[in-house]
Scaffold this motif. Structure first.
Motif, mmCIF file in Angstrom:
data_model
loop_
_atom_site.group_PDB
_atom_site.id
_atom_site.type_symbol
_atom_site.label_atom_id
_atom_site.label_comp_id
_atom_site.label_asym_id
_atom_site.label_seq_id
_atom_site.Cartn_x
_atom_site.Cartn_y
_atom_site.Cartn_z
ATOM 1 N N MET A 1 -30.060 27.965 35.146
ATOM 2 C CA MET A 1 -29.958 26.530 35.077
ATOM 3 C C MET A 1 -30.513 25.948 36.375
ATOM 4 N N THR A 2 -31.348 24.938 36.286
ATOM 5 C CA THR A 2 -31.915 24.314 37.477
ATOM 6 C C THR A 2 -30.950 23.297 38.053
ATOM 7 N N GLY A 3 -31.224 22.869 39.270
ATOM 8 C CA GLY A 3 -30.387 21.862 39.907
ATOM 9 C C GLY A 3 -30.317 20.592 39.087
ATOM 10 N N LEU A 4 -31.447 20.204 38.502
ATOM 11 C CA LEU A 4 -31.475 18.999 37.684
ATOM 12 C C LEU A 4 -30.593 19.155 36.456
ATOM 13 N N GLU A 5 -30.665 20.305 35.812
ATOM 14 C CA GLU A 5 -29.817 20.558 34.641
ATOM 15 C C GLU A 5 -28.340 20.538 35.031
ATOM 16 N N LEU A 6 -28.031 21.087 36.201
ATOM 17 C CA LEU A 6 -26.648 21.078 36.666
ATOM 18 C C LEU A 6 -26.165 19.657 36.909
ATOM 19 N N LEU A 7 -27.022 18.868 37.511
ATOM 20 C CA LEU A 7 -26.632 17.482 37.778
ATOM 21 C C LEU A 7 -26.450 16.700 36.489
ATOM 22 N N GLN A 8 -27.191 17.054 35.459
ATOM 23 C CA GLN A 8 -27.049 16.378 34.174
ATOM 24 C C GLN A 8 -25.749 16.774 33.477
ATOM 25 N N GLU A 26 -18.013 27.026 36.822
ATOM 26 C CA GLU A 26 -19.245 27.820 36.729
ATOM 27 C C GLU A 26 -20.461 26.993 37.138
ATOM 28 N N ASP A 27 -20.517 25.731 36.698
ATOM 29 C CA ASP A 27 -21.625 24.858 37.087
ATOM 30 C C ASP A 27 -21.586 24.561 38.582
ATOM 31 N N TRP A 28 -20.375 24.395 39.141
ATOM 32 C CA TRP A 28 -20.231 24.151 40.578
ATOM 33 C C TRP A 28 -20.801 25.334 41.365
ATOM 34 N N GLU A 29 -20.425 26.551 40.971
ATOM 35 C CA GLU A 29 -20.920 27.745 41.663
ATOM 36 C C GLU A 29 -22.427 27.877 41.525
ATOM 37 N N ALA A 30 -22.959 27.559 40.355
ATOM 38 C CA ALA A 30 -24.408 27.613 40.145
ATOM 39 C C ALA A 30 -25.114 26.564 40.994
ATOM 40 N N LEU A 31 -24.505 25.390 41.134
ATOM 41 C CA LEU A 31 -25.093 24.334 41.963
ATOM 42 C C LEU A 31 -25.133 24.764 43.427
ATOM 43 N N ILE A 32 -24.054 25.359 43.902
ATOM 44 C CA ILE A 32 -24.023 25.845 45.287
ATOM 45 C C ILE A 32 -25.087 26.916 45.499
ATOM 46 N N TRP A 34 -27.868 27.285 43.839
ATOM 47 C CA TRP A 34 -29.172 26.620 43.785
ATOM 48 C C TRP A 34 -29.473 25.942 45.120
ATOM 49 N N LEU A 35 -28.479 25.274 45.704
ATOM 50 C CA LEU A 35 -28.674 24.608 46.992
ATOM 51 C C LEU A 35 -28.943 25.622 48.108
ATOM 52 N N GLU A 36 -28.245 26.757 48.076
ATOM 53 C CA GLU A 36 -28.488 27.795 49.078
ATOM 54 C C GLU A 36 -29.890 28.368 48.949
ATOM 55 N N THR A 37 -30.356 28.545 47.726
ATOM 56 C CA THR A 37 -31.723 29.030 47.500
ATOM 57 C C THR A 37 -32.737 28.026 48.021
ATOM 58 N N LEU A 38 -32.497 26.760 47.748
ATOM 59 C CA LEU A 38 -33.384 25.704 48.237
ATOM 60 C C LEU A 38 -33.442 25.721 49.760
ATOM 61 N N GLU A 39 -32.293 25.894 50.398
ATOM 62 C CA GLU A 39 -32.245 25.966 51.853
ATOM 63 C C GLU A 39 -33.030 27.179 52.366
ATOM 64 N N ASP A 40 -32.872 28.329 51.701
ATOM 65 C CA ASP A 40 -33.605 29.536 52.096
ATOM 66 C C ASP A 40 -35.114 29.322 52.003
ATOM 67 N N VAL A 41 -35.555 28.666 50.944
ATOM 68 C CA VAL A 41 -36.985 28.390 50.767
ATOM 69 C C VAL A 41 -37.493 27.498 51.897
ATOM 70 N N GLN A 42 -36.717 26.486 52.261
ATOM 71 C CA GLN A 42 -37.127 25.590 53.345
ATOM 72 C C GLN A 42 -37.207 26.333 54.675
ATOM 73 N N ILE A 43 -36.269 27.234 54.921
ATOM 74 C CA ILE A 43 -36.293 28.032 56.158
ATOM 75 C C ILE A 43 -37.536 28.916 56.187
ATOM 76 N N ALA A 44 -37.852 29.549 55.062
ATOM 77 C CA ALA A 44 -39.033 30.411 54.991
ATOM 78 C C ALA A 44 -40.312 29.608 55.184
ATOM 79 N N GLU A 45 -40.401 28.450 54.555
ATOM 80 C CA GLU A 45 -41.595 27.607 54.704
ATOM 81 C C GLU A 45 -41.788 27.198 56.154
ATOM 82 N N LYS A 46 -40.696 26.851 56.835
ATOM 83 C CA LYS A 46 -40.782 26.461 58.252
ATOM 84 C C LYS A 46 -41.235 27.645 59.100
#
Length: 74
Positions: A1-8, A26-32, A34-46
């Motif tokens: 499930m994507t972050g957008l789907e979770l927010l919906q 379950e959606d709360w844990e998936a959202l967390i 997803w946010l951690e993955t997003l943060e990891d991607v931003q760290i790698a890009e930097k």
């Protein structure tokens, strides 16, 4: 499930004049996750942008050698 789907999947309720967002656990844990993955991607890009700026020189980009870091973890 994507972050957008979770927010919906959020349901909103009003309790004592405050608007609250409700997610099942379950959606709360998936959202967390997803946010951690997003943060990891931003760290790698930097890190890779800094490496590119340093002309590919890992030391100049501030990257550490695994052997040095491994010793600190023991």
């Amino acid at each position: 499930m994507t972050g957008l789907e979770l927010l919906q999947s959020v349901q909103f309720v009003t309790v004592k004049g405050k608007r609250l967002a409700v997610l099942n656990a379950e959606d709360w844990e998936a959202l967390i996750e997803w946010l951690e993955t997003l943060e990891d991607v931003q760290i790698a890009e930097k890190a890779f942008a800094e490496l590119k700026t340093a002309g590919g020189d890992r030391t100049a980009a501030g990257w550490l050698k695994w052997d040095d870091v491994e010793k600190e973890l023991e």
